[in-house]
Design a protein around this motif. Structure first.
Motif, short mmCIF file in Angstrom:
data_model
loop_
_atom_site.label_atom_id
_atom_site.label_comp_id
_atom_site.label_asym_id
_atom_site.label_seq_id
_atom_site.Cartn_x
_atom_site.Cartn_y
_atom_site.Cartn_z
N GLN A 237 -20.39 23.01 -16.27
CA GLN A 237 -21.07 21.71 -16.19
C GLN A 237 -21.51 21.23 -17.58
O GLN A 237 -22.09 20.16 -17.71
CB GLN A 237 -22.31 21.80 -15.28
N GLY B 49 -31.75 32.51 -23.38
CA GLY B 49 -31.89 31.06 -23.56
C GLY B 49 -33.27 30.66 -23.08
O GLY B 49 -34.25 31.36 -23.35
N GLU B 50 -33.34 29.54 -22.31
CA GLU B 50 -34.62 29.16 -21.71
C GLU B 50 -35.14 30.29 -20.85
O GLU B 50 -36.34 30.49 -20.72
CB GLU B 50 -34.44 27.91 -20.84
N ASN C 221 -21.75 26.68 -19.54
CA ASN C 221 -21.11 26.73 -18.22
C ASN C 221 -20.18 25.53 -18.03
O ASN C 221 -20.09 24.65 -18.87
CB ASN C 221 -22.16 26.86 -17.09
N ASP D 79 -23.73 22.85 -19.48
CA ASP D 79 -25.08 23.34 -19.78
C ASP D 79 -25.00 24.50 -20.78
O ASP D 79 -24.21 25.43 -20.59
CB ASP D 79 -25.78 23.85 -18.52
N LYS D 80 -25.81 24.44 -21.82
CA LYS D 80 -25.90 25.54 -22.77
C LYS D 80 -26.93 26.53 -22.23
O LYS D 80 -28.13 26.23 -22.20
CB LYS D 80 -26.30 25.02 -24.15
N LEU D 81 -26.45 27.69 -21.80
CA LEU D 81 -27.32 28.69 -21.18
C LEU D 81 -28.04 29.56 -22.21
O LEU D 81 -29.08 30.12 -21.90
CB LEU D 81 -26.51 29.57 -20.23
N TRP E 86 -20.83 29.65 -14.10
CA TRP E 86 -22.14 30.21 -13.74
C TRP E 86 -23.14 29.08 -13.65
O TRP E 86 -23.33 28.34 -14.61
CB TRP E 86 -22.57 31.22 -14.80
N ASP E 87 -23.78 28.94 -12.52
CA ASP E 87 -24.76 27.90 -12.33
C ASP E 87 -26.05 28.27 -13.06
O ASP E 87 -26.49 29.42 -12.98
CB ASP E 87 -25.04 27.71 -10.83
N ARG E 88 -26.66 27.31 -13.73
CA ARG E 88 -27.87 27.60 -14.49
C ARG E 88 -29.02 28.04 -13.59
O ARG E 88 -29.99 28.65 -14.05
CB ARG E 88 -28.23 26.43 -15.40
N SER E 89 -28.97 27.78 -12.27
CA SER E 89 -30.03 28.18 -11.37
C SER E 89 -29.88 29.63 -10.88
O SER E 89 -30.76 30.14 -10.20
CB SER E 89 -30.11 27.24 -10.17
N TYR F 146 -30.21 35.30 -18.54
CA TYR F 146 -29.15 35.31 -17.53
C TYR F 146 -28.39 36.62 -17.64
O TYR F 146 -28.11 37.09 -18.75
CB TYR F 146 -28.15 34.16 -17.76
#
Length: 174
Positions: free
Chosen positions: A119, A142-143, A117, A121-123, A170-173, A146
């Motif tokens: 930011q 991923g974790e 994303n 972050d690797k999604l 895309w926000d990880r949340s 998504y």
């Protein structure tokens, strides 16, 4: 059908599967992944995996029928031969498909790309894509999983096939 076993090309792309039989003269029903669905008929020959062996088969004739496609395959002349093909995936060589414009990709090209994303972050990696009424959706594993709308310029900002990455807003949340 050719008796020779072949290895599918590394660039083989799934374009459909044999989903049933039609009539008694060896015709098969095809569930096509192409748009429009009858485009699958333009890509003869097909590679099919049958009894653990890849085989090349020519499409003798075919047409759109109801919500699907029906086809008569080379050397498939009766219902029993057609029935044995149910569930078989249909693959074609990438060279059989039309060239894409800059910024367009086949789904196969996107599977496995790392999704990052804005930011940093690797999604996760693109596991598959889903077709929905509004737009296609990236399924990223991923974790957690998504579901990211594949909308170029909006949620998908950049695709770098050579680097193996896809940049998303895309926000990880989410």
């Amino acid at each position: 059908m050719s008796d020779k076993a072949i290895e599918p090309a590394d660039d083989g792309i799934a374009v459909g599967r044999i989903s049933g039989v039609y009539g008694v003269r060896g015709w098969v029903k095809i569930f096509s992944y192409t748009q429009p669905r009858e485009n699958i008929l333009k890509y003869s020959p097909w590679d099919i995996l049958r009894q653990g062996q890849w085989q090349t088969v020519n499409v003798e004739e075919g047409k759109a029928h109801g919500k699907g496609v029906i086809a008569r395959l080379e050397n498939c002349t009766d219902r029993d031969q057609a029935y044995a093909l149910i569930g078989t995936e249909i693959s074609v060589s990438r060279q059989q498909l039309p060239s894409l414009a800059q910024g367009e990709y086949y789904w196969r090209d996107l599977i496995g790309l790392l999704v990052v994303n804005t930011q940093g972050d690797k999604l996760g990696q693109v596991e598959k894509l889903m077709e929905t009424g509004a737009n296609d959706v990236l399924v990223v594993a991923g974790e957690r999983e998504y579901l990211i709308p594949y909308v170029m310029g909006n949620t998908v900002l950049h695709v770098d096939i050579d680097k193996g990455e896809l940049l998303v807003d895309w926000d990880r949340s989410f």
